[in-house]
Design a protein around this motif. Structure first.
Motif, PDB file in Angstrom:
ATOM      1  N   PRO A  20      -7.277   9.835  22.477  1.00 60.95           N
ATOM      2  CA  PRO A  20      -6.579  11.114  22.647  1.00 60.95           C
ATOM      3  C   PRO A  20      -5.677  11.456  21.459  1.00 60.95           C
ATOM      4  O   PRO A  20      -5.502  12.619  21.116  1.00 60.95           O
ATOM      5  CB  PRO A  20      -5.756  10.908  23.916  1.00 60.95           C
ATOM      6  CG  PRO A  20      -6.488   9.847  24.669  1.00 60.95           C
ATOM      7  CD  PRO A  20      -7.088   8.954  23.618  1.00 60.95           C
ATOM      8  N   GLU A  21      -5.121  10.443  20.798  1.00 53.26           N
ATOM      9  CA  GLU A  21      -4.251  10.684  19.645  1.00 53.26           C
ATOM     10  C   GLU A  21      -5.015  11.349  18.499  1.00 53.26           C
ATOM     11  O   GLU A  21      -4.440  12.130  17.739  1.00 53.26           O
ATOM     12  CB  GLU A  21      -3.631   9.366  19.161  1.00 53.26           C
ATOM     13  CG  GLU A  21      -2.661   8.745  20.146  1.00 53.26           C
ATOM     14  CD  GLU A  21      -3.346   7.939  21.265  1.00 53.26           C
ATOM     15  OE1 GLU A  21      -2.663   7.617  22.245  1.00 53.26           O
ATOM     16  OE2 GLU A  21      -4.554   7.653  21.172  1.00 53.26           O
ATOM     17  N   VAL A  22      -6.287  11.051  18.377  1.00 53.31           N
ATOM     18  CA  VAL A  22      -7.111  11.676  17.336  1.00 53.31           C
ATOM     19  C   VAL A  22      -7.246  13.169  17.617  1.00 53.31           C
ATOM     20  O   VAL A  22      -7.138  13.997  16.708  1.00 53.31           O
ATOM     21  CB  VAL A  22      -8.499  11.005  17.259  1.00 53.31           C
ATOM     22  CG1 VAL A  22      -9.435  11.766  16.344  1.00 53.31           C
ATOM     23  CG2 VAL A  22      -8.362   9.552  16.811  1.00 53.31           C
ATOM     24  N   ILE A  23      -7.441  13.521  18.860  1.00 51.59           N
ATOM     25  CA  ILE A  23      -7.565  14.926  19.244  1.00 51.59           C
ATOM     26  C   ILE A  23      -6.244  15.649  19.031  1.00 51.59           C
ATOM     27  O   ILE A  23      -6.217  16.801  18.600  1.00 51.59           O
ATOM     28  CB  ILE A  23      -8.062  15.040  20.694  1.00 51.59           C
ATOM     29  CG1 ILE A  23      -9.475  14.435  20.768  1.00 51.59           C
ATOM     30  CG2 ILE A  23      -8.075  16.487  21.171  1.00 51.59           C
ATOM     31  CD1 ILE A  23      -9.983  14.182  22.138  1.00 51.59           C
ATOM     32  N   GLU A  24      -5.127  14.960  19.277  1.00 58.25           N
ATOM     33  CA  GLU A  24      -3.808  15.555  19.019  1.00 58.25           C
ATOM     34  C   GLU A  24      -3.629  15.870  17.537  1.00 58.25           C
ATOM     35  O   GLU A  24      -3.112  16.923  17.173  1.00 58.25           O
ATOM     36  CB  GLU A  24      -2.692  14.612  19.482  1.00 58.25           C
ATOM     37  CG  GLU A  24      -2.584  14.500  20.983  1.00 58.25           C
ATOM     38  CD  GLU A  24      -1.551  13.484  21.432  1.00 58.25           C
ATOM     39  OE1 GLU A  24      -1.024  12.719  20.585  1.00 58.25           O
ATOM     40  OE2 GLU A  24      -1.274  13.432  22.642  1.00 58.25           O
ATOM     41  N   VAL A  25      -4.062  14.964  16.667  1.00 56.29           N
ATOM     42  CA  VAL A  25      -3.937  15.183  15.224  1.00 56.29           C
ATOM     43  C   VAL A  25      -4.812  16.354  14.785  1.00 56.29           C
ATOM     44  O   VAL A  25      -4.376  17.222  14.016  1.00 56.29           O
ATOM     45  CB  VAL A  25      -4.288  13.901  14.435  1.00 56.29           C
ATOM     46  CG1 VAL A  25      -4.409  14.183  12.946  1.00 56.29           C
ATOM     47  CG2 VAL A  25      -3.233  12.831  14.680  1.00 56.29           C
ATOM     48  N   ILE A  26      -6.035  16.423  15.294  1.00 62.45           N
ATOM     49  CA  ILE A  26      -6.935  17.535  14.958  1.00 62.45           C
ATOM     50  C   ILE A  26      -6.307  18.853  15.384  1.00 62.45           C
ATOM     51  O   ILE A  26      -6.282  19.822  14.625  1.00 62.45           O
ATOM     52  CB  ILE A  26      -8.321  17.357  15.630  1.00 62.45           C
ATOM     53  CG1 ILE A  26      -9.046  16.146  15.036  1.00 62.45           C
ATOM     54  CG2 ILE A  26      -9.164  18.620  15.479  1.00 62.45           C
ATOM     55  CD1 ILE A  26     -10.283  15.726  15.823  1.00 62.45           C
ATOM     56  N   ALA A  27      -5.752  18.895  16.608  1.00 65.94           N
ATOM     57  CA  ALA A  27      -5.131  20.123  17.119  1.00 65.94           C
ATOM     58  C   ALA A  27      -3.909  20.496  16.293  1.00 65.94           C
ATOM     59  O   ALA A  27      -3.688  21.676  15.982  1.00 65.94           O
ATOM     60  CB  ALA A  27      -4.747  19.950  18.586  1.00 65.94           C
ATOM     61  N   GLY A  28      -3.101  19.512  15.903  1.00 71.16           N
ATOM     62  CA  GLY A  28      -1.908  19.783  15.101  1.00 71.16           C
ATOM     63  C   GLY A  28      -2.260  20.356  13.738  1.00 71.16           C
ATOM     64  O   GLY A  28      -1.657  21.331  13.282  1.00 71.16           O
ATOM     65  N   LEU A  29      -3.245  19.768  13.075  1.00 71.77           N
ATOM     66  CA  LEU A  29      -3.665  20.266  11.765  1.00 71.77           C
ATOM     67  C   LEU A  29      -4.277  21.660  11.872  1.00 71.77           C
ATOM     68  O   LEU A  29      -4.015  22.523  11.032  1.00 71.77           O
ATOM     69  CB  LEU A  29      -4.653  19.295  11.122  1.00 71.77           C
ATOM     70  CG  LEU A  29      -4.056  17.965  10.669  1.00 71.77           C
ATOM     71  CD1 LEU A  29      -5.149  16.994  10.244  1.00 71.77           C
ATOM     72  CD2 LEU A  29      -3.067  18.178   9.543  1.00 71.77           C
ATOM     73  N   ALA A  30      -5.074  21.882  12.912  1.00 71.65           N
ATOM     74  CA  ALA A  30      -5.684  23.202  13.105  1.00 71.65           C
ATOM     75  C   ALA A  30      -4.626  24.262  13.383  1.00 71.65           C
ATOM     76  O   ALA A  30      -4.774  25.420  12.987  1.00 71.65           O
ATOM     77  CB  ALA A  30      -6.695  23.152  14.259  1.00 71.65           C
ATOM     78  N   THR A  31      -3.540  23.884  14.025  1.00 72.34           N
ATOM     79  CA  THR A  31      -2.460  24.828  14.333  1.00 72.34           C
ATOM     80  C   THR A  31      -1.708  25.239  13.077  1.00 72.34           C
ATOM     81  O   THR A  31      -1.479  26.425  12.844  1.00 72.34           O
ATOM     82  CB  THR A  31      -1.489  24.215  15.362  1.00 72.34           C
ATOM     83  OG1 THR A  31      -2.202  23.939  16.564  1.00 72.34           O
ATOM     84  CG2 THR A  31      -0.344  25.156  15.654  1.00 72.34           C
ATOM     85  N   VAL A  32      -1.316  24.269  12.251  1.00 71.62           N
ATOM     86  CA  VAL A  32      -0.513  24.611  11.080  1.00 71.62           C
ATOM     87  C   VAL A  32      -1.316  25.314   9.992  1.00 71.62           C
ATOM     88  O   VAL A  32      -0.734  25.887   9.074  1.00 71.62           O
ATOM     89  CB  VAL A  32       0.225  23.382  10.486  1.00 71.62           C
ATOM     90  CG1 VAL A  32       1.215  22.829  11.494  1.00 71.62           C
ATOM     91  CG2 VAL A  32      -0.733  22.317  10.016  1.00 71.62           C
ATOM     92  N   GLU A  33      -2.651  25.311  10.102  1.00 72.38           N
ATOM     93  CA  GLU A  33      -3.499  26.060   9.162  1.00 72.38           C
ATOM     94  C   GLU A  33      -3.410  27.565   9.375  1.00 72.38           C
ATOM     95  O   GLU A  33      -3.744  28.338   8.494  1.00 72.38           O
ATOM     96  CB  GLU A  33      -4.983  25.687   9.356  1.00 72.38           C
ATOM     97  CG  GLU A  33      -5.389  24.353   8.847  1.00 72.38           C
ATOM     98  CD  GLU A  33      -6.860  24.061   9.141  1.00 72.38           C
ATOM     99  OE1 GLU A  33      -7.508  24.803   9.922  1.00 72.38           O
ATOM    100  OE2 GLU A  33      -7.359  23.084   8.586  1.00 72.38           O
ATOM    101  N   VAL A  34      -2.997  27.981  10.559  1.00 72.95           N
ATOM    102  CA  VAL A  34      -2.995  29.400  10.925  1.00 72.95           C
ATOM    103  C   VAL A  34      -1.861  30.122  10.201  1.00 72.95           C
ATOM    104  O   VAL A  34      -0.704  29.686  10.258  1.00 72.95           O
ATOM    105  CB  VAL A  34      -2.853  29.568  12.456  1.00 72.95           C
ATOM    106  CG1 VAL A  34      -2.697  31.034  12.840  1.00 72.95           C
ATOM    107  CG2 VAL A  34      -4.050  28.948  13.166  1.00 72.95           C
ATOM    108  N   PRO A  35      -2.168  31.230   9.509  1.00 74.56           N
ATOM    109  CA  PRO A  35      -1.108  32.011   8.848  1.00 74.56           C
ATOM    110  C   PRO A  35      -0.091  32.509   9.878  1.00 74.56           C
ATOM    111  O   PRO A  35      -0.459  32.970  10.954  1.00 74.56           O
ATOM    112  CB  PRO A  35      -1.868  33.184   8.224  1.00 74.56           C
ATOM    113  CG  PRO A  35      -3.284  32.726   8.121  1.00 74.56           C
ATOM    114  CD  PRO A  35      -3.507  31.783   9.270  1.00 74.56           C
ATOM    115  N   GLY A  36       1.189  32.375   9.544  1.00 79.26           N
ATOM    116  CA  GLY A  36       2.251  32.808  10.450  1.00 79.26           C
ATOM    117  C   GLY A  36       2.904  31.664  11.191  1.00 79.26           C
ATOM    118  O   GLY A  36       3.959  31.833  11.790  1.00 79.26           O
ATOM    119  N   VAL A  37       2.292  30.474  11.161  1.00 80.60           N
ATOM    120  CA  VAL A  37       2.883  29.312  11.818  1.00 80.60           C
ATOM    121  C   VAL A  37       3.839  28.646  10.835  1.00 80.60           C
ATOM    122  O   VAL A  37       3.437  28.213   9.757  1.00 80.60           O
ATOM    123  CB  VAL A  37       1.804  28.310  12.293  1.00 80.60           C
ATOM    124  CG1 VAL A  37       2.453  27.051  12.850  1.00 80.60           C
ATOM    125  CG2 VAL A  37       0.902  28.953  13.334  1.00 80.60           C
ATOM    126  N   ALA A  38       5.114  28.583  11.218  1.00 79.99           N
ATOM    127  CA  ALA A  38       6.122  27.957  10.355  1.00 79.99           C
ATOM    128  C   ALA A  38       6.132  26.453  10.539  1.00 79.99           C
ATOM    129  O   ALA A  38       6.474  25.713   9.625  1.00 79.99           O
ATOM    130  CB  ALA A  38       7.499  28.539  10.654  1.00 79.99           C
TER     131      ALA A  38
END
Length: 137
Positions: A20-38
């Motif tokens: 599950p920790e691997v999926i958390e890392v993937i989700a975290g990286l995918a989130t911060v890639e989005v323009p507008g996310v500080a």
């Protein structure tokens, strides 16, 4: 949370398990890639890890993983001036696409909690250096 391999994850030479920790890392990286996310909002534990010098790539992410499906919660800080619903929808799309492409799991939901808005810091105005006898450099 389960790391029990499904039939899809069994091969003729062994089993494939995704923590599950691997999926958390993937989700975290995918989130911060989005323009507008500080940034991510991870609470006390995430902030404490960063104080110790460790970058917590799963900060602000919680996942529930079944045998074939996953549900994701992300907590974010958005840059001021962006349309919050548009940024949140982009996060949902990017997280779902990234996890499904990388793991083969079906993402059934991506919940986005906006915890804060970050204002751009005012640029520091450089003051002239004063030399002796009132001369300015």
């Amino acid at each position: 949370m389960s790391t029990v391999p499904t039939e899809f994850e069994r091969t003729e030479i062994g089993e494939i398990q995704i923590a599950p920790e691997v999926i958390e890392v993937i989700a975290g990286l995918a989130t911060v890639e989005v323009p507008g996310v500080a940034g991510m909002s991870g609470g006390f534990a995430g902030g404490f890890a960063e104080l110790l010098g460790r970058k917590n790539l799963s900060k602000g992410v919680k996942v529930e993983v079944g045998q074939r499906e996953a549900a994701v919660d992300v907590s974010v800080i958005i840059e001021y001036g962006n349309r919050l619903p548009e940024v949140a929808a982009a996060i949902q799309h990017n997280v779902k696409r990234s996890i499904e492409n990388m793991t083969g799991l079906n993402v059934v939901e991506v919940n986005v909690q906006i915890h804060d808005v970050q204002f751009k810091s005012a640029e520091k105005v450089e003051e002239p250096e004063v030399l002796g006898a009132g001369r300015v450099k």
